[in-house]
Design an enzyme around this catalytic site. Sequence first.
Site, short mmCIF file in Angstrom:
data_model
loop_
_atom_site.label_atom_id
_atom_site.label_comp_id
_atom_site.label_asym_id
_atom_site.label_seq_id
_atom_site.Cartn_x
_atom_site.Cartn_y
_atom_site.Cartn_z
N GLU A 31 0.84 -1.20 0.00
CA GLU A 31 0.00 0.00 0.00
C GLU A 31 0.88 1.25 0.00
O GLU A 31 0.66 2.17 0.78
CB GLU A 31 -0.94 0.01 1.21
CG GLU A 31 -2.05 -1.02 1.13
CD GLU A 31 -3.12 -0.82 2.19
OE1 GLU A 31 -2.88 -0.12 3.19
OE2 GLU A 31 -4.23 -1.35 2.00
N GLU A 38 -6.18 -8.14 -0.68
CA GLU A 38 -6.54 -8.17 0.74
C GLU A 38 -8.03 -7.96 0.81
O GLU A 38 -8.52 -6.82 0.72
CB GLU A 38 -5.84 -7.06 1.53
CG GLU A 38 -4.44 -7.39 1.95
CD GLU A 38 -3.83 -6.28 2.82
OE1 GLU A 38 -4.57 -5.62 3.58
OE2 GLU A 38 -2.61 -6.07 2.70
#
Length: 592
Positions: A158, A234
């Site tokens: 991320e 995710e």
Amino acid sequence: MSEFTIGETDFLLDGRAHQVISGAMHYFRVHPEQWADRIRKARLMGLNTIETYVAWNAHSPRRGEFSTEGGLDLARFLELVAAEGMHAIVRPGPYICAEWDNGGLPAWLLRDPEVRPRSSEPRYLEAVTEYLQQVYAIVAPLQIDRGGPVVLVQIENEYGAYGSDKDYLAHLVQVTRDAGITVPLTTIDQPTPEMLSDGSLPGLHLTASFGSRTAERFATLREHQPTGPLMCAEFWNGWFDSWGTHHHTNTVEQTAADLDAILSVGGSVNFYMFHGGTNFGLTSGANDKGMYQPIVTSYDYDAPLDEAGHPTAKYFAFRDVIAKYAPVPAEVPDAAADAPAFEVPLQRVAALFDVVAASGSPLGTTSAHGDLPTFDDLQHDSGLALFTTTLPDGAAGAGILGFEEVRDRAWVFLDGSPVGVLARDSHENAIALPRTGGQLSILVEDQGRVNYGQRIGEPKGLIGGARLDGAPVLDWSVTAIELDAVPGVAADASGAAPGTDAAGPVIARGEFTLDAETDGLFLDTAGWGKGLVWVNGFLLGRYWRRGPQRTLFVPGPVVHSGVNEIVVLELEVLAEARAAFLAGPELGHTEV
Ligand code: GLA
């Protein structure tokens, strides 16, 4: 040998469209003797892949070290995945977030003020390169094109939520390719246009993290990547807990519907988490978005396989959804049986301060400092440190003791009597002393380094020095406490008479006998205040009456039939001098 590639619309396994149905399980959060059992249960839910991060700071607690012993044996973990006929995804960070201490970055790395984490700053890159080469020496031979299970490797984590330094990402890719990683490389970002573009590089396959609104998220991802498989790398099928919050759960039906929305459009998925496990020891991280929120010890995550490795209602609901799109084995894992429930008395062993003060104390040596050092100045990465000084009598003032910031909790004593507590999570940084003179002792606890956002890597301890009525307080005696030595201290003093003085900080000890092996135990901490607990020398983690977590998971392999030892370091008050074990977990109050 097989080949795993990125096609026009799908992942391709030996040229054929392949939907990745993966589940996250961090080997460093599960006892290594239980890895095989958990991986097998993943296959039985219908998963074809296991995903894990690699936690740099777990492998490398000191610069130059890279341990792969026991619970850090990544090769063995990946081989167990292969033995189950499954694929693996490896996410080596170097930053992993994951509610893990410092997001996985070693504290020693960020002690150097020149180092700029998650950037192309040269000293950071040098350390990262060394680390990644060590990880890839394990992973490269285990790639699918060399007969191993690894099909994908992720670059950073991320990154678009943190920075936009493309040279940094390019360097990570270069190190990865140079180390012989040939499988496709991915990035993950929260699916906003900005994060997807900041966090990615041409040539890397973009994936997204989310837990709902699949169609919208996949549409945003598509705009940034016109071809290739859509993957939610995710899928947040649960959530983590922080001390002082509710225990997070979500509804089985809604989460199963969100999963269906991913699989029905041919999307690939990685459950975050399939099996969360536990933040054993001092490994949990923290968030700080204006308020410090340390993560609890359990990483149950309301995942399909619970913290103790048992299937939940979500497990069966997900299995049913997966069965619509892929073959699912007929066998199902056994439901949880009750764990042994019993109680044992605890005996007070010693006051922590007395043990620290004893000459040749196993809990650490005391050193003298002019200015108040941070934990990092002491090269003390986590846990507790004790700071003492003598305040001269007769100062004119109100006795207000203050700091710039307390990281993260400080118990203040004057002449051995408790004055109060300064808690970072309540923004407390000053306290009124009853007098301006006397022996001042401050016990400081690190509650977990921040794992997300700009505060990763910040030092711990009493920041900015101490002031008494505005004047600097100097000349400190400091002990960085060696927590690993606490069980030994308790054993040496095992002849101690039973005591009722349970005012913390205090070490207490008990014994319990088991007549058979067990899958695991659930230690009830409800009668205690705040502290740490070991079973047979294994540090289970932090407990805190603040909740929501009430029981600590004791993995089966940590105990044995016969006599077992429990040691408690209670920092506040041991209201009940006993250890109780419950039949199942109590992770606390939920919002609904
Ligand atoms: C992000 C991170 C993960 C984890 C989750 C929340 O997706 O990539 O490491 O922190 O948030 O659990």
